[in-house]
Design a protein around this motif. Structure first.
Motif, PDB file in Angstrom:
ATOM      1  N   SER A  39     -10.934  -1.474   3.377  1.00 31.42           N
ATOM      2  CA  SER A  39     -11.135  -1.145   2.289  1.00 31.42           C
ATOM      3  C   SER A  39     -11.849  -0.260   1.688  1.00 31.42           C
ATOM      4  O   SER A  39     -11.346   0.120   0.519  1.00 31.42           O
ATOM      5  CB  SER A  39     -11.870  -2.522   1.631  1.00 31.42           C
ATOM      6  OG  SER A  39     -13.250  -3.072   2.374  1.00 31.42           O
ATOM      7  N   VAL A  40     -12.598   0.220   2.494  1.00 30.26           N
ATOM      8  CA  VAL A  40     -13.691   1.429   1.845  1.00 30.26           C
ATOM      9  C   VAL A  40     -13.840   3.380   2.681  1.00 30.26           C
ATOM     10  O   VAL A  40     -14.253   4.091   2.122  1.00 30.26           O
ATOM     11  CB  VAL A  40     -15.041   1.521   2.581  1.00 30.26           C
ATOM     12  CG1 VAL A  40     -15.748   0.257   1.401  1.00 30.26           C
ATOM     13  CG2 VAL A  40     -15.526   0.786   3.801  1.00 30.26           C
ATOM     14  N   ASP A  41     -12.814   3.205   3.453  1.00 25.75           N
ATOM     15  CA  ASP A  41     -12.530   4.690   3.741  1.00 25.75           C
ATOM     16  C   ASP A  41     -10.853   5.013   3.381  1.00 25.75           C
ATOM     17  O   ASP A  41      -9.883   4.403   3.278  1.00 25.75           O
ATOM     18  CB  ASP A  41     -11.140   4.511   5.042  1.00 25.75           C
ATOM     19  CG  ASP A  41     -11.237   5.499   6.135  1.00 25.75           C
ATOM     20  OD1 ASP A  41     -11.684   6.794   5.208  1.00 25.75           O
ATOM     21  OD2 ASP A  41     -10.948   5.418   7.815  1.00 25.75           O
ATOM     22  N   LEU A  42     -11.108   5.568   2.110  1.00 26.50           N
ATOM     23  CA  LEU A  42     -10.212   5.843   0.960  1.00 26.50           C
ATOM     24  C   LEU A  42      -9.572   6.968   1.916  1.00 26.50           C
ATOM     25  O   LEU A  42      -9.827   8.238   1.918  1.00 26.50           O
ATOM     26  CB  LEU A  42     -10.868   6.674   0.100  1.00 26.50           C
ATOM     27  CG  LEU A  42     -11.998   4.707  -0.852  1.00 26.50           C
ATOM     28  CD1 LEU A  42     -12.553   5.036  -1.747  1.00 26.50           C
ATOM     29  CD2 LEU A  42     -10.815   3.608  -0.712  1.00 26.50           C
ATOM     30  N   VAL A  43      -8.431   7.194   0.638  1.00 19.81           N
ATOM     31  CA  VAL A  43      -7.375   8.476   0.780  1.00 19.81           C
ATOM     32  C   VAL A  43      -6.626   8.302  -0.894  1.00 19.81           C
ATOM     33  O   VAL A  43      -5.631   7.343  -1.462  1.00 19.81           O
ATOM     34  CB  VAL A  43      -5.985   8.546   1.683  1.00 19.81           C
ATOM     35  CG1 VAL A  43      -5.036   7.696   1.908  1.00 19.81           C
ATOM     36  CG2 VAL A  43      -5.821   9.946   1.852  1.00 19.81           C
ATOM     37  N   THR A  44      -5.764   9.549  -1.634  1.00 16.50           N
ATOM     38  CA  THR A  44      -5.851  10.154  -2.469  1.00 16.50           C
ATOM     39  C   THR A  44      -4.386  10.504  -2.559  1.00 16.50           C
ATOM     40  O   THR A  44      -4.730  11.639  -1.396  1.00 16.50           O
ATOM     41  CB  THR A  44      -6.756  10.111  -3.419  1.00 16.50           C
ATOM     42  OG1 THR A  44      -7.367  11.261  -3.747  1.00 16.50           O
ATOM     43  CG2 THR A  44      -7.906   9.150  -3.436  1.00 16.50           C
ATOM     44  N   GLN A  45      -3.764  10.602  -3.122  1.00 19.03           N
ATOM     45  CA  GLN A  45      -2.595  11.509  -3.191  1.00 19.03           C
ATOM     46  C   GLN A  45      -2.889  13.034  -3.086  1.00 19.03           C
ATOM     47  O   GLN A  45      -2.264  14.039  -3.235  1.00 19.03           O
ATOM     48  CB  GLN A  45      -1.515  11.030  -4.398  1.00 19.03           C
ATOM     49  CG  GLN A  45      -0.914   9.813  -4.607  1.00 19.03           C
ATOM     50  CD  GLN A  45       0.264  10.122  -5.444  1.00 19.03           C
ATOM     51  OE1 GLN A  45      -0.135  10.148  -6.831  1.00 19.03           O
ATOM     52  NE2 GLN A  45       1.440   9.138  -4.997  1.00 19.03           N
ATOM     53  N   THR A  46      -4.241  13.437  -4.058  1.00 16.66           N
ATOM     54  CA  THR A  46      -4.460  15.222  -3.863  1.00 16.66           C
ATOM     55  C   THR A  46      -5.280  14.980  -2.830  1.00 16.66           C
ATOM     56  O   THR A  46      -4.848  16.363  -2.621  1.00 16.66           O
ATOM     57  CB  THR A  46      -5.557  14.724  -4.914  1.00 16.66           C
ATOM     58  OG1 THR A  46      -5.593  14.335  -6.472  1.00 16.66           O
ATOM     59  CG2 THR A  46      -6.260  16.069  -5.251  1.00 16.66           C
ATOM     60  N   ASP A  47      -6.019  14.323  -1.961  1.00 19.69           N
ATOM     61  CA  ASP A  47      -5.984  14.473  -0.908  1.00 19.69           C
ATOM     62  C   ASP A  47      -4.998  14.866   0.212  1.00 19.69           C
ATOM     63  O   ASP A  47      -4.892  16.599   0.276  1.00 19.69           O
ATOM     64  CB  ASP A  47      -6.513  13.669   0.331  1.00 19.69           C
ATOM     65  CG  ASP A  47      -7.470  12.509  -0.005  1.00 19.69           C
ATOM     66  OD1 ASP A  47      -8.868  13.364   0.883  1.00 19.69           O
ATOM     67  OD2 ASP A  47      -7.868  11.955  -0.851  1.00 19.69           O
TER      68      ASP A  47
END
Length: 282
Positions: A39-47
């Motif tokens: 839950s704290v290993d994040l990814v976004t569409q921008t990545d």
């Protein structure tokens, strides 16, 4: 003599700046957040968008080159460093920073040939700082030469580190055990920008004396490692000896004395893909 890689480096700088513009614009828009290993290993569409922007531009100009990209590996591509010319890309180093608009977000591009980094580009896009290095030709920030700190007394030093994205109690205990040992040397303080690439550039700039972390990946440190060494710093494994960028362990310091002192205080553990801090974008 023909400069084999200058065109590639010029392209990397231009690609990093374009990617930085995408990141800056995305900060003004809705940042859709997803998770990877936890839950704290994040990814976004921008990545994902930034990585594809960089890779596609490189494929068009250098079609025989290979890639290791953070989001590509997360999607199932192999993370294998060969002798071929290879672009090692972290599209947003500091994804959690990006999600929270915390002002340290970097585009990191390293370029390796024969498993040796030939150039590194780190664009701290919210600061508009472009860090660059070519093997044997020095390190720079916005064109100005970089030099590591001359401090030799670790008790007069600032050390950078991060906490990773694992919240497994055993891993967290080892992280804080190491942190306590280092802090109680005693040192002046501990800092962390939330991005391995920026932390390493801070070492190269002389702002901090060292950065250490276990659990990082090659895309976190490939570019920054060359920037540190070309600024006069040293790279070591957290378990001692020379660094292997694929080992997921690193100490980057202004000199070997401080690096070795930090290594003596680190509580070692062996990172794996699943149980160690998976990236430096906390």
């Amino acid at each position: 003599m023909t400069d084999l890689w200058q065109n590639s480096m010029d392209h990397a700088v231009a690609a990093a700046r374009r990617a930085g513009q995408v990141v800056q614009q995305a900060l003004q828009d809705d940042r859709k957040v997803m998770t990877k290993s936890s839950s704290v290993d994040l990814v976004t569409q921008t990545d994902q968008r930034v990585e594809q922007l960089i890779i596609q531009s490189v494929k068009e100009k250098f079609p025989t080159h290979r890639f290791i990209g953070e989001e590509s590996v997360a999607a199932g591509e192999p993370c294998v460093l060969t002798d071929d010319p290879t672009w090692i890309i972290d599209p947003i180093d500091g994804t959690t920073n990006f999600v929270h608009a915390f002002p340290f977000v970097a585009v990191s591009i390293g370029f390796s040939v024969n498993k040796q980094v030939e150039f590194g580009v780190v664009y701290s896009c919210l600061e508009d700082k472009m860090f660059t290095a070519r093997r044997g030709r020095g390190a720079f920030c916005n064109g100005e030469p970089l030099q590591v700190s001359h401090q030799t007394d670790i008790k007069q030093s600032i050390i950078a580190t991060e906490f990773g994205s694992s919240r497994d109690p055993e891993a967290v205990d080892k992280i804080f055990s190491s942190l306590r040992n280092v802090l109680c040397i005693p040192i002046h303080g501990v800092r962390g920008a939330g991005t391995a690439a920026v932390n390493m550039c801070l070492v190269a700039s002389g702002c901090v004396e060292a950065y250490y972390e276990t659990g990082i990946h090659v895309w976190d440190v490939a570019a920054g490692s060359l920037i540190v060494s070309e600024a006069g710093g040293v790279l070591m494994d957290t378990e001692g000896g020379e660094v292997d960028l694929m080992s997921r362990r690193i100490v980057a310091a202004n000199n070997r004395t401080i690096a070795e002192r930090i290594i003596r205080e680190i509580d070692p553990f062996s990172p794996t893909r699943d149980d160690a801090p998976s990236k430096s974008s906390q």
